[in-house]
Design a protein around this motif. Sequence first.
Motif, PDB file in Angstrom:
ATOM      1  N   LEU A  42      -0.767   1.241  -1.216  1.00 21.71           N
ATOM      2  CA  LEU A  42       0.693   1.232  -1.383  1.00 21.71           C
ATOM      3  C   LEU A  42       1.260  -0.169  -1.182  1.00 21.71           C
ATOM      4  CD1 LEU A  42       1.958   4.503   0.352  1.00 21.71           C
ATOM      5  CD2 LEU A  42       2.129   3.899  -2.059  1.00 21.71           C
ATOM      6  N   ALA A  43       0.689  -0.908  -0.244  1.00 25.26           N
ATOM      7  CA  ALA A  43       1.175  -2.261   0.029  1.00 25.26           C
ATOM      8  C   ALA A  43       0.947  -3.184  -1.168  1.00 25.26           C
ATOM      9  CB  ALA A  43       0.487  -2.821   1.268  1.00 25.26           C
ATOM     10  N   GLN A  44      -0.039  -2.897  -1.987  1.00 21.01           N
ATOM     11  CA  GLN A  44      -0.338  -3.726  -3.159  1.00 21.01           C
ATOM     12  C   GLN A  44       0.588  -3.428  -4.330  1.00 21.01           C
ATOM     13  OE1 GLN A  44      -4.435  -3.144  -4.204  1.00 21.01           O
ATOM     14  NE2 GLN A  44      -5.208  -3.829  -2.231  1.00 21.01           N
ATOM     15  N   LEU A  45       1.251  -2.277  -4.298  1.00 18.41           N
ATOM     16  CA  LEU A  45       2.073  -1.853  -5.425  1.00 18.41           C
ATOM     17  C   LEU A  45       3.504  -2.377  -5.295  1.00 18.41           C
ATOM     18  CD1 LEU A  45       0.895   1.857  -5.708  1.00 18.41           C
ATOM     19  CD2 LEU A  45       0.147  -0.088  -7.059  1.00 18.41           C
ATOM     20  N   ILE A  87       4.506   0.032 -11.428  1.00 27.26           N
ATOM     21  CA  ILE A  87       3.750   0.870 -10.493  1.00 27.26           C
ATOM     22  C   ILE A  87       2.507   1.425 -11.188  1.00 27.26           C
ATOM     23  CG2 ILE A  87       3.812   2.987  -9.117  1.00 27.26           C
ATOM     24  CD1 ILE A  87       6.809   2.455  -8.679  1.00 27.26           C
ATOM     25  N   ILE A  88       2.678   1.871 -12.425  1.00 28.32           N
ATOM     26  CA  ILE A  88       1.547   2.416 -13.191  1.00 28.32           C
ATOM     27  C   ILE A  88       0.500   1.327 -13.422  1.00 28.32           C
ATOM     28  CG2 ILE A  88       0.876   3.344 -15.436  1.00 28.32           C
ATOM     29  CD1 ILE A  88       3.626   4.787 -15.449  1.00 28.32           C
ATOM     30  N   LYS A  89       0.954   0.123 -13.762  1.00 28.23           N
ATOM     31  CA  LYS A  89       0.018  -0.994 -13.958  1.00 28.23           C
ATOM     32  C   LYS A  89      -0.703  -1.322 -12.654  1.00 28.23           C
ATOM     33  CE  LYS A  89       2.556  -3.208 -17.715  1.00 28.23           C
ATOM     34  NZ  LYS A  89       3.414  -4.342 -18.080  1.00 28.23           N
ATOM     35  N   GLY A  90       0.027  -1.302 -11.541  1.00 35.83           N
ATOM     36  CA  GLY A  90      -0.577  -1.577 -10.238  1.00 35.83           C
ATOM     37  C   GLY A  90      -1.628  -0.549  -9.880  1.00 35.83           C
ATOM     38  N   LEU A  91      -1.322   0.731 -10.128  1.00 29.62           N
ATOM     39  CA  LEU A  91      -2.301   1.794  -9.860  1.00 29.62           C
ATOM     40  C   LEU A  91      -3.527   1.650 -10.744  1.00 29.62           C
ATOM     41  CD1 LEU A  91      -0.163   5.023  -9.350  1.00 29.62           C
ATOM     42  CD2 LEU A  91      -1.672   3.932  -7.704  1.00 29.62           C
ATOM     43  N   ALA A  92      -3.317   1.284 -11.996  1.00 26.10           N
ATOM     44  CA  ALA A  92      -4.445   1.089 -12.907  1.00 26.10           C
ATOM     45  C   ALA A  92      -5.322  -0.067 -12.433  1.00 26.10           C
ATOM     46  CB  ALA A  92      -3.939   0.829 -14.319  1.00 26.10           C
ATOM     47  N   GLN A  99     -13.402   1.171  -9.442  1.00 24.93           N
ATOM     48  CA  GLN A  99     -14.524   1.436 -10.351  1.00 24.93           C
ATOM     49  C   GLN A  99     -15.507   0.272 -10.360  1.00 24.93           C
ATOM     50  OE1 GLN A  99     -12.785   2.408 -14.131  1.00 24.93           O
ATOM     51  NE2 GLN A  99     -12.572   4.574 -13.624  1.00 24.93           N
ATOM     52  N   GLN A 100     -14.988  -0.954 -10.306  1.00 19.36           N
ATOM     53  CA  GLN A 100     -15.849  -2.134 -10.265  1.00 19.36           C
ATOM     54  C   GLN A 100     -16.706  -2.117  -9.000  1.00 19.36           C
ATOM     55  OE1 GLN A 100     -16.250  -4.550 -12.518  1.00 19.36           O
ATOM     56  NE2 GLN A 100     -17.593  -5.814 -11.278  1.00 19.36           N
TER      57      GLN A 100
END
Length: 173
Positions: A42-45, A87-92, A99-100
Amino acid sequence: MSEQKTQPEDELDWVSKTQRKQESDAIQKLGRELTTISEQVLAQLPIDDTLLEAIELAKRIRNKREGYRRQLQYIGKLMRQRDCDEIIKGLAKVEAQKQQANQEFHQLETTRDAIIAEGDSAIQAVIDEYPQADRQRLRQLSRSAQREQKQSKPPKSARELFKYLREISEAAE
């Protein structure tokens, strides 16, 4: 002669009730997803304080069925007032990083298994990829892991080998 009708711009932007409902449901689902992710993510978004407080409250009242449902509705309302694309871009981006990391983890597991199964040829491949790796330590851990497998003991050396591979992989980055 036939007359062409021109449509005002208001009619060109018309959105059906079904489409609005689908967009609202998608935003609601995104809001519900935000209540399940960790504080670090959440802090990254790019989330403002009001929305963040609403999400944190929803996390605290999750076991209160009706209160939680109403809080999710409120989060959806707040999100409809904002541009959710960031927000959607941040979650992606966070999902791609996860995944990496999973892919790297599986690659290290495969390398470890190859070292245990093949021995020196797999160790040489690791040395070629990571010149700073200690060949002697890799051989020692490989032999110990093979011995543990034959004796049906817990895979202590295999775990140590994995940790060492992760260390040299991280040091190379």
